[in-house]
Design a protein around this motif. Sequence first.
Motif, PDB file in Angstrom:
ATOM      1  N   VAL A  16       0.858  -1.238  -0.093  1.00  0.00           N
ATOM      2  CA  VAL A  16      -0.029  -0.110   0.010  1.00  0.00           C
ATOM      3  C   VAL A  16       0.895   1.234   0.022  1.00  0.00           C
ATOM      4  O   VAL A  16       0.670   2.086  -0.852  1.00  0.00           O
ATOM      5  CB  VAL A  16      -1.085  -0.072   1.321  1.00  0.00           C
ATOM      6  CG1 VAL A  16      -1.629   1.361   1.448  1.00  0.00           C
ATOM      7  CG2 VAL A  16      -2.107  -1.259   0.991  1.00  0.00           C
ATOM      8  N   ILE A  17       1.777   1.400   0.870  1.00  0.00           N
ATOM      9  CA  ILE A  17       2.747   2.473   1.083  1.00  0.00           C
ATOM     10  C   ILE A  17       3.561   2.477  -0.351  1.00  0.00           C
ATOM     11  O   ILE A  17       3.673   3.665  -0.832  1.00  0.00           O
ATOM     12  CB  ILE A  17       3.617   2.373   2.040  1.00  0.00           C
ATOM     13  CG1 ILE A  17       2.888   2.574   3.304  1.00  0.00           C
ATOM     14  CG2 ILE A  17       4.728   3.403   2.071  1.00  0.00           C
ATOM     15  CD1 ILE A  17       3.796   2.123   4.720  1.00  0.00           C
ATOM     16  N   LEU A  18       4.159   1.629  -0.930  1.00  0.00           N
ATOM     17  CA  LEU A  18       4.843   1.589  -2.172  1.00  0.00           C
ATOM     18  C   LEU A  18       3.724   2.227  -3.351  1.00  0.00           C
ATOM     19  O   LEU A  18       4.604   2.746  -4.298  1.00  0.00           O
ATOM     20  CB  LEU A  18       5.627   0.329  -2.299  1.00  0.00           C
ATOM     21  CG  LEU A  18       6.539  -0.040  -1.458  1.00  0.00           C
ATOM     22  CD1 LEU A  18       7.062  -1.641  -1.788  1.00  0.00           C
ATOM     23  CD2 LEU A  18       7.797   0.873  -1.557  1.00  0.00           C
ATOM     24  N   PHE A  19       2.921   1.732  -3.337  1.00  0.00           N
ATOM     25  CA  PHE A  19       1.770   2.207  -4.348  1.00  0.00           C
ATOM     26  C   PHE A  19       1.437   3.487  -4.287  1.00  0.00           C
ATOM     27  O   PHE A  19       1.285   4.047  -5.347  1.00  0.00           O
ATOM     28  CB  PHE A  19       0.802   0.960  -4.650  1.00  0.00           C
ATOM     29  CG  PHE A  19      -0.047   1.277  -6.018  1.00  0.00           C
ATOM     30  CD1 PHE A  19       0.291   0.820  -7.158  1.00  0.00           C
ATOM     31  CD2 PHE A  19      -1.178   1.735  -5.714  1.00  0.00           C
ATOM     32  CE1 PHE A  19      -0.218   1.034  -8.201  1.00  0.00           C
ATOM     33  CE2 PHE A  19      -2.018   2.085  -6.829  1.00  0.00           C
ATOM     34  CZ  PHE A  19      -1.459   1.758  -8.277  1.00  0.00           C
ATOM     35  N   PHE A  20       0.727   3.758  -2.977  1.00  0.00           N
ATOM     36  CA  PHE A  20      -0.114   4.980  -2.795  1.00  0.00           C
ATOM     37  C   PHE A  20       0.790   6.145  -2.696  1.00  0.00           C
ATOM     38  O   PHE A  20       0.368   7.167  -3.026  1.00  0.00           O
ATOM     39  CB  PHE A  20      -1.018   4.808  -1.674  1.00  0.00           C
ATOM     40  CG  PHE A  20      -2.311   3.736  -2.140  1.00  0.00           C
ATOM     41  CD1 PHE A  20      -3.301   4.701  -2.759  1.00  0.00           C
ATOM     42  CD2 PHE A  20      -2.103   2.706  -1.984  1.00  0.00           C
ATOM     43  CE1 PHE A  20      -4.390   3.950  -3.049  1.00  0.00           C
ATOM     44  CE2 PHE A  20      -3.414   1.858  -2.237  1.00  0.00           C
ATOM     45  CZ  PHE A  20      -4.498   2.468  -2.840  1.00  0.00           C
ATOM     46  N   GLY A  21       1.976   6.199  -2.176  1.00  0.00           N
ATOM     47  CA  GLY A  21       2.917   7.052  -1.755  1.00  0.00           C
ATOM     48  C   GLY A  21       3.077   8.081  -3.201  1.00  0.00           C
ATOM     49  O   GLY A  21       2.869   9.031  -3.076  1.00  0.00           O
ATOM     50  N   PRO A  22       3.751   7.259  -4.178  1.00  0.00           N
ATOM     51  CA  PRO A  22       4.091   8.185  -5.699  1.00  0.00           C
ATOM     52  C   PRO A  22       2.733   8.386  -5.944  1.00  0.00           C
ATOM     53  O   PRO A  22       3.119   9.561  -6.567  1.00  0.00           O
ATOM     54  CB  PRO A  22       4.693   6.985  -6.375  1.00  0.00           C
ATOM     55  CG  PRO A  22       5.355   5.667  -5.355  1.00  0.00           C
ATOM     56  CD  PRO A  22       4.531   6.018  -4.203  1.00  0.00           C
ATOM     57  N   CYS A  23       1.836   7.747  -5.892  1.00  0.00           N
ATOM     58  CA  CYS A  23       0.555   8.089  -6.772  1.00  0.00           C
ATOM     59  C   CYS A  23      -0.074   9.508  -6.118  1.00  0.00           C
ATOM     60  O   CYS A  23      -0.614  10.479  -6.833  1.00  0.00           O
ATOM     61  CB  CYS A  23      -0.802   6.971  -6.606  1.00  0.00           C
ATOM     62  SG  CYS A  23      -0.606   5.606  -7.654  1.00  0.00           S
ATOM     63  N   ILE A  24      -0.153   9.533  -4.774  1.00  0.00           N
ATOM     64  CA  ILE A  24      -0.754  10.706  -4.136  1.00  0.00           C
ATOM     65  C   ILE A  24       0.123  11.863  -4.394  1.00  0.00           C
ATOM     66  O   ILE A  24      -0.053  12.893  -4.800  1.00  0.00           O
ATOM     67  CB  ILE A  24      -0.705  10.378  -2.479  1.00  0.00           C
ATOM     68  CG1 ILE A  24      -1.855   9.461  -2.261  1.00  0.00           C
ATOM     69  CG2 ILE A  24      -0.822  11.874  -1.879  1.00  0.00           C
ATOM     70  CD1 ILE A  24      -1.707   8.942  -0.867  1.00  0.00           C
ATOM     71  N   VAL A  47       7.739   6.458 -12.554  1.00  0.00           N
ATOM     72  CA  VAL A  47       8.704   4.757 -12.698  1.00  0.00           C
ATOM     73  C   VAL A  47       8.593   3.918 -11.957  1.00  0.00           C
ATOM     74  O   VAL A  47       8.268   2.848 -12.002  1.00  0.00           O
ATOM     75  CB  VAL A  47      10.245   5.097 -13.473  1.00  0.00           C
ATOM     76  CG1 VAL A  47      10.975   3.863 -13.439  1.00  0.00           C
ATOM     77  CG2 VAL A  47      10.251   5.929 -14.773  1.00  0.00           C
ATOM     78  N   PHE A  48       8.778   4.789 -10.668  1.00  0.00           N
ATOM     79  CA  PHE A  48       8.732   3.668  -9.443  1.00  0.00           C
ATOM     80  C   PHE A  48       7.417   2.853  -9.013  1.00  0.00           C
ATOM     81  O   PHE A  48       7.443   1.785  -9.018  1.00  0.00           O
ATOM     82  CB  PHE A  48       8.903   4.602  -8.044  1.00  0.00           C
ATOM     83  CG  PHE A  48       9.106   3.721  -6.933  1.00  0.00           C
ATOM     84  CD1 PHE A  48      10.369   3.028  -6.732  1.00  0.00           C
ATOM     85  CD2 PHE A  48       8.027   3.561  -6.027  1.00  0.00           C
ATOM     86  CE1 PHE A  48      10.524   2.319  -5.591  1.00  0.00           C
ATOM     87  CE2 PHE A  48       8.238   3.050  -4.924  1.00  0.00           C
ATOM     88  CZ  PHE A  48       9.465   2.125  -4.761  1.00  0.00           C
ATOM     89  N   TYR A  49       6.344   3.802  -9.382  1.00  0.00           N
ATOM     90  CA  TYR A  49       5.009   2.802  -9.346  1.00  0.00           C
ATOM     91  C   TYR A  49       4.418   2.024 -10.337  1.00  0.00           C
ATOM     92  O   TYR A  49       3.607   1.495 -10.432  1.00  0.00           O
ATOM     93  CB  TYR A  49       4.190   3.808  -8.566  1.00  0.00           C
ATOM     94  CG  TYR A  49       3.208   4.877  -9.313  1.00  0.00           C
ATOM     95  CD1 TYR A  49       1.992   4.380 -10.258  1.00  0.00           C
ATOM     96  CD2 TYR A  49       3.576   6.083  -9.369  1.00  0.00           C
ATOM     97  CE1 TYR A  49       1.592   5.352 -10.832  1.00  0.00           C
ATOM     98  CE2 TYR A  49       2.753   7.014 -10.407  1.00  0.00           C
ATOM     99  CZ  TYR A  49       2.074   6.574 -11.078  1.00  0.00           C
ATOM    100  OH  TYR A  49       1.085   7.589 -11.913  1.00  0.00           O
ATOM    101  N   THR A  50       5.006   2.594 -11.838  1.00  0.00           N
ATOM    102  CA  THR A  50       4.474   1.786 -12.757  1.00  0.00           C
ATOM    103  C   THR A  50       5.415   0.606 -13.075  1.00  0.00           C
ATOM    104  O   THR A  50       4.950  -0.309 -13.467  1.00  0.00           O
ATOM    105  CB  THR A  50       4.554   2.809 -14.083  1.00  0.00           C
ATOM    106  OG1 THR A  50       5.921   3.354 -14.240  1.00  0.00           O
ATOM    107  CG2 THR A  50       3.528   3.780 -14.036  1.00  0.00           C
TER     108      THR A  50
END
Length: 304
Positions: free
Chosen positions: A243-251, A269-272
């Motif tokens: 959750v943290i790895l995906f949502f941090g960059p998205c937010i 790049v990090f979350y894709t």
Amino acid sequence: MNNNVTEFILLGLTQDPVKKKIVFAFFLLPYLGTLLGNSLIIVTIKTSRALGSPMYFFLFYLSLSDTWFSTSMAPRMIVDALLKNSTISFSECMIQVFSFHFFGCLEVLILILMAIDRYVAICKPLHYMSIMSRRVCSVLVALAWVVSCVHSSVQIFLTLRLPFCGPNVIDHYLCDLQPLLKLACTDTYVTNLLLVSNSGAICTVSFVMLMFSYVIILHSLRNHSAEGRKKALSTCISHIIVVILFFGPCIFIYTRPTTTFPMDKMITVFYTFGTPLINPLIYTLRNAEVKNAMRKLWSKKLVS
């Protein structure tokens, strides 16, 4: 709508020929790893009777969404790194916007369903199988698909409303609403607000909901036995890391569409690329049941 643009030029991460070759190698390997890792989880869950619980039902769809999410833009980026000039047609760009947001939103919703599943399993263990029946899980996943379709349709609607008169150079490696807003020959203030209220709100609200639910789950673990607490804690920590790895960059990206920073492309790049690759590692390395099922599947293949 006045639209004189039929194609866009993607600048990618770099225009340096040598660095582009490094980009090709650097992103080809993670993408192949993503395909391999998620495919292994998909096949293992589909063929193993031991992984028939709702948690693995949702993990199956998380791996599917990871695979499709990464595939919606990774192959093109990898191929573009070998080309001198990278162009994408207007229609292809719209397809990429739709698929990128569709599978991204689907991943968000699957993560929420996995949190609900863990809450019921830990806080309502006696009623777990009746509440999280296969039919309920199937309906929830179907609903996630519908909501994802609505979300991505809104993105396309917002994009198609924009007039593009030129220039047509996108300072990114994929088509998304934010870089496209910079090219629109009109005031995009309202569209920016709609983007924040759509993608930004979905990311932020979902993240807060998920973290709050895991706080409740972790708080309830104090009433469990030491062994049950250890197993539940291991599962929850895996989910929280994802959750943290995906949502941090998205937010970071979608709550400020009018402001751009030099590091935006690398964060994207990090979350894709990063999250779809890390997810299989987290769910296999930290999950004994999945590892045992994979060993049995591999043993059967060797015997046959």
